[in-house]
Design a protein around this motif. Structure first.
Motif, short mmCIF file in Angstrom:
data_model
loop_
_atom_site.label_atom_id
_atom_site.label_comp_id
_atom_site.label_asym_id
_atom_site.label_seq_id
_atom_site.Cartn_x
_atom_site.Cartn_y
_atom_site.Cartn_z
N VAL A 71 0.83 -1.16 -0.06
CA VAL A 71 0.20 -0.04 0.04
C VAL A 71 0.81 1.33 0.08
CG1 VAL A 71 -1.83 1.28 1.23
CG2 VAL A 71 -1.76 -1.34 1.35
N GLY A 73 1.21 5.29 0.51
CA GLY A 73 0.42 6.70 0.56
C GLY A 73 1.36 7.79 -0.09
N GLY A 74 2.45 8.21 0.77
CA GLY A 74 3.30 8.96 0.30
C GLY A 74 4.56 8.44 -0.27
N GLY A 75 4.76 7.22 -0.10
CA GLY A 75 5.90 6.46 -0.57
C GLY A 75 7.18 6.89 0.08
N HIS A 76 7.17 7.29 1.28
CA HIS A 76 8.60 7.63 2.00
C HIS A 76 9.11 6.55 2.83
CE1 HIS A 76 9.49 12.11 1.90
NE2 HIS A 76 8.79 11.90 0.92
N ASN A 77 8.36 5.59 3.17
CA ASN A 77 8.92 4.61 3.98
C ASN A 77 10.31 4.10 3.57
OD1 ASN A 77 8.67 1.54 4.60
ND2 ASN A 77 7.99 2.84 6.32
N LEU A 92 -2.34 5.04 -3.46
CA LEU A 92 -3.53 5.95 -2.90
C LEU A 92 -3.27 7.40 -2.96
CD1 LEU A 92 -3.89 4.33 0.65
CD2 LEU A 92 -5.25 3.79 -1.35
N ILE A 133 8.42 16.80 9.62
CA ILE A 133 9.40 18.12 9.39
C ILE A 133 9.64 18.00 7.61
CG2 ILE A 133 10.40 18.22 11.45
CD1 ILE A 133 13.11 17.30 9.87
N ASN A 134 9.23 17.16 7.03
CA ASN A 134 9.58 17.50 5.49
C ASN A 134 8.23 17.12 4.67
OD1 ASN A 134 10.68 14.74 2.98
ND2 ASN A 134 10.81 16.93 3.00
N GLY A 138 4.14 11.58 3.30
CA GLY A 138 2.75 11.03 3.25
C GLY A 138 2.19 11.14 4.74
N GLY A 141 1.08 7.14 6.04
CA GLY A 141 2.06 6.36 6.95
C GLY A 141 2.78 7.02 8.25
N PHE A 148 5.75 12.56 14.72
CA PHE A 148 5.99 13.56 15.60
C PHE A 148 6.66 14.74 14.51
CE2 PHE A 148 9.83 10.65 15.69
CZ PHE A 148 10.83 11.41 15.18
N GLY A 197 -5.70 -3.02 7.85
CA GLY A 197 -6.60 -2.29 6.76
C GLY A 197 -6.13 -1.28 5.83
N VAL A 199 -6.55 2.67 5.16
CA VAL A 199 -7.42 3.82 5.68
C VAL A 199 -7.49 4.68 4.65
CG1 VAL A 199 -7.10 5.77 7.38
CG2 VAL A 199 -6.09 3.61 7.94
N TYR A 416 11.14 3.70 16.89
CA TYR A 416 10.17 4.21 15.87
C TYR A 416 9.93 3.48 14.84
CZ TYR A 416 7.41 7.86 13.57
OH TYR A 416 6.80 8.72 12.94
N ASN A 418 8.30 3.86 12.16
CA ASN A 418 8.51 4.47 10.90
C ASN A 418 10.16 4.95 10.14
OD1 ASN A 418 5.95 4.76 9.99
ND2 ASN A 418 5.55 6.75 11.12
C1 LIG Z 1 12.61 12.57 4.37
C2 LIG Z 1 11.82 11.72 5.31
C3 LIG Z 1 11.57 12.57 6.58
C4 LIG Z 1 10.85 12.16 7.54
N1 LIG Z 1 10.55 12.84 8.57
C5 LIG Z 1 9.46 12.61 9.67
C6 LIG Z 1 9.12 13.28 10.69
O1 LIG Z 1 9.74 14.38 10.87
N2 LIG Z 1 8.38 12.47 11.78
C7 LIG Z 1 7.99 11.33 11.74
O2 LIG Z 1 7.25 10.85 12.47
N3 LIG Z 1 8.28 10.66 10.56
C8 LIG Z 1 9.07 11.09 9.51
N4 LIG Z 1 9.62 10.46 8.26
C9 LIG Z 1 9.17 8.78 8.77
C10 LIG Z 1 7.63 8.81 7.93
O3 LIG Z 1 6.80 8.96 8.95
C11 LIG Z 1 7.50 7.21 7.22
O4 LIG Z 1 8.61 7.16 6.27
C12 LIG Z 1 6.13 7.01 6.81
O5 LIG Z 1 6.31 5.50 6.57
C13 LIG Z 1 6.03 7.60 5.58
O6 LIG Z 1 4.68 7.72 5.28
P1 LIG Z 1 4.18 7.70 3.74
O7 LIG Z 1 2.81 7.49 3.58
O8 LIG Z 1 4.91 8.68 3.10
O9 LIG Z 1 4.96 6.16 3.30
P2 LIG Z 1 4.45 4.91 2.42
O10 LIG Z 1 5.70 4.35 2.22
O11 LIG Z 1 3.55 5.26 1.28
O12 LIG Z 1 3.79 4.17 3.72
C14 LIG Z 1 4.42 3.62 4.76
C15 LIG Z 1 3.55 2.34 5.29
O13 LIG Z 1 2.41 2.75 5.55
C16 LIG Z 1 1.39 1.85 4.86
N5 LIG Z 1 0.31 2.77 4.50
C17 LIG Z 1 0.27 3.96 3.84
N6 LIG Z 1 -0.75 4.47 3.80
C18 LIG Z 1 -1.74 3.67 4.39
C19 LIG Z 1 -3.14 3.44 4.28
N7 LIG Z 1 -3.99 4.64 3.69
N8 LIG Z 1 -3.65 2.69 5.03
C20 LIG Z 1 -2.95 1.60 5.57
N9 LIG Z 1 -1.46 1.52 5.58
C21 LIG Z 1 -1.06 2.66 4.74
C22 LIG Z 1 2.27 1.55 3.74
O14 LIG Z 1 1.84 0.28 3.52
C23 LIG Z 1 3.37 1.34 4.57
O15 LIG Z 1 3.60 -0.05 5.05
C24 LIG Z 1 10.30 10.71 7.37
C25 LIG Z 1 10.60 10.04 6.42
C26 LIG Z 1 11.23 10.59 5.48
C27 LIG Z 1 11.62 9.76 4.18
#
Ligand SMILES: Cc1cc2nc3c(=O)[nH]c(=O)nc-3n(C[C@H](O)[C@H](O)[C@H](O)COP(=O)(O)OP(=O)(O)OC[C@H]3O[C@@H](n4cnc5c(N)ncnc54)[C@H](O)[C@@H]3O)c2cc1C
Length: 461
Positions: A71, A73-77, A92, A133-134, A138, A141, A148, A197, A199, A416, A418
């Motif tokens: 799944v 969301g923002g693809g940042h994981n 998404l 902070i970035n 997404g 995630g 935080f 599931g 969200v 953490y 994430n």
């Molecule tokens: C440059 C950078 C800066 C960051 N700074 C912070 C920060 O300041 N604070 C902080 O807390 N974290 C920070 N993070 C970590 C960030 O919280 C995680 O990378 C998080 O997973 C990003 O969410 P995403 O939706 O972009 O990622 P994704 O890779 O799209 O998803 C992450 C995970 O969530 C699941 N997921 C996504 N959307 C859904 C949905 N709708 N329903 C169910 N599951 C879903 C995915 O399957 C995956 O397992 C940072 C990450 C990066 C790369």
């Protein structure tokens, strides 16, 4: 595509409103890219959802065809959990609906929203909730893992401000979880990652913030790092909730307020944000300037949305990244010593040691109130290895691992989720800490077959 019949795929595409990419389609390669260029996975199908109905049909299709599901969301994981090999990537990122109820101070946020989308909509009304902070991260995630940022000391973790979620569960059912509805699912969703599931809508509490805040950077030479980091460790123990001071050790980027001779040199920087009256903030941050002989500073009153984007240029997608992370209750002299040792041998100009001082309101919630339980994490350290070419992979990863190992004896329990990397699977149970057993029960109830397993996985078995 291995086991899927083309006819089955075609039928799925007919009733799916958003675009679906197969490996031979134009746009497929772009659609499978995520933030961390270390991850190079090739899904059999990428389904870009445009509605909740699309999410339901993608979940049903993936389950009925026994496909691995990831799944996005923002693809940042950092571990790359948004994308899988040979399975179905449910993307998404187009679902960016966002609604602000100014009177009730609530935000209703689609699962494709980035922090920039959220901040822009909420700050139009002088409102915000704690996020990261970035701005390209997404919301989805980040929230599901805890979340935080600059507002957390005052208003808590992102999950502390989550009021409800609408979700599509593994059986394709649409359900809502909140304190009053499916409260076990709501408990697990606040810190249990994407395990239960998908969200499709998040409801957050909002707070009056800014829109202008005192924020910025102070930059010191690395040869004064011992004094700066030691004073940072003590100062942050007693600062008020409104004040945030985070610390970064890295090579100086070409920031306009730094002399050119400093660009590329090792530095230690303090990132500051005061969530309150700027004049009061100015008085509180004055002592930071005497931590050492400043190379330069850029601190002033600016729109919160600008500060939320201040680190974006250093965190662009497409670089190779590897992270290791610990939580600390206190930054002891021993931790400081190790941080300085590894700060002195950064293996690439983009690597950094990053220490977020959270605490404040994040620590005042009972550890069992929700799945996110690391309430004693006053400091979250992210060893952020970042570089450009595959030739540097081993050197940079080794540095991060060695630093992580050296600080491990001083870390607190939990981590953490994430910030866990692809090879951190053996730390997942440790990361969830005391919530793990209850998370297994919630997983058994809502996803007994572990359909959602490309995440920081809680096995139901
Ligand atoms: C440059 C950078 C800066 C960051 N700074 C912070 C920060 O300041 N604070 C902080 O807390 N974290 C920070 N993070 C970590 C960030 O919280 C995680 O990378 C998080 O997973 C990003 O969410 P995403 O939706 O972009 O990622 P994704 O890779 O799209 O998803 C992450 C995970 O969530 C699941 N997921 C996504 N959307 C859904 C949905 N709708 N329903 C169910 N599951 C879903 C995915 O399957 C995956 O397992 C940072 C990450 C990066 C790369």
């Amino acid at each position: 595509m291995t086991s899927l019949q083309q006819g089955t795929v075609d039928t799925f595409k007919e009733q799916f409103a958003g675009p679906v990419f197969e490996p031979t389609d134009a746009g497929y390669n772009e659609a499978r890219q995520i933030w961390n260029a270390m991850i190079d996975r090739k899904p059999a199908l990428i389904a870009k959802c445009s509605s909740v109905e699309d999410v339901v049909s993608a979940v049903n299709f993936g389950r009925d065809q026994s496909l691995l599901i990831s799944v996005k969301g923002g693809g940042h994981n950092i571990a790359g959990n948004a994308v899988c090999d040979d399975g179905l990537m449910i993307d998404l990122s187009q679902m960016k609906d966002i609604e602000i109820d100014v009177e009730k101070r609530r935000a209703f946020v689609g699962p494709g929203c980035t922090l920039a989308d959220f901040d822009a909509a909420a700050q139009m009304h002088g409102l915000a909730t704690p996020l990261g902070i970035n701005s390209t991260t997404g919301v989805a995630g980040l929230t599901l893992g805890g979340g935080f940022g600059w507002l957390s000391r005052k208003y808590g973790m992102t999950v502390d401000n989550l009021m409800s979620v609408d979700m599509v569960t593994a059986d394709g059912r649409q359900t809502r979880a909140s304190a009053n509805e499916n409260s076990d699912l709501f408990w697990g969703t606040r810190g249990g990652g994407g395990n239960f599931g998908i969200v499709t809508r998040f409801e957050f509490e909002l707070h009056p913030v800014g829109p202008d805040l005192l924020s910025g950077l102070m930059v010191f030479p690395f040869d004064q790092a011992r004094a700066v980091v030691t004073q940072f460790a003590r100062f942050t123990e007693t600062m008020p909730d409104e004040l945030n001071v985070w610390l970064v050790i890295r090579h100086a980027p070409p920031l306009p307020f730094l002399p050119e001779s400093v660009h590329g040199q090792p530095i230690v920087a303090l990132a500051i944000c005061y969530v309150g009256d700027p004049e009061a903030g100015e008085k509180l941050i004055a002592p930071l300037r005497s931590f050492g002989d400043l190379h330069g500073e850029h601190v002033g009153v600016q729109p919160f949305v600008n500060w939320q984007q201040a680190f974006d240029p250093l965190l662009t997608e497409g670089a190779r990244n590897y992270w290791k992370s610990h939580n600390f209750v206190k930054l002891t002299d021993d931790v400081v010593k190790v941080a300085l040792e590894y700060g002195d041998k950064l293996p690439s100009p983009h690597c950094e040691i990053f220490i977020a001082s959270i605490g404040g309101q994040t620590g005042r919630v009972a550890p069992d109130a929700m799945a996110y339980s690391s309430r004693d994490a006053n400091y979250v350290m992210n060893v952020h290895a970042r570089w450009e070419t595959p030739a540097e992979d081993e050197r940079c990863r080794q540095w991060a691992r060695a630093f992580f190992d050296a600080t491990k004896p001083h870390a607190s329990s939990g981590a953490y989720i994430n910030f866990l990397s692809e090879d951190d699977t053996d730390r997942v149970e440790f990361a969830y800490g005391e919530s793990y057993e209850r998370l297994v029960e919630v997983k058994q109830k809502y996803d007994p077959e572990n359909l959602f397993r490309i995440n920081q996985n809680i096995s139901p078995h």
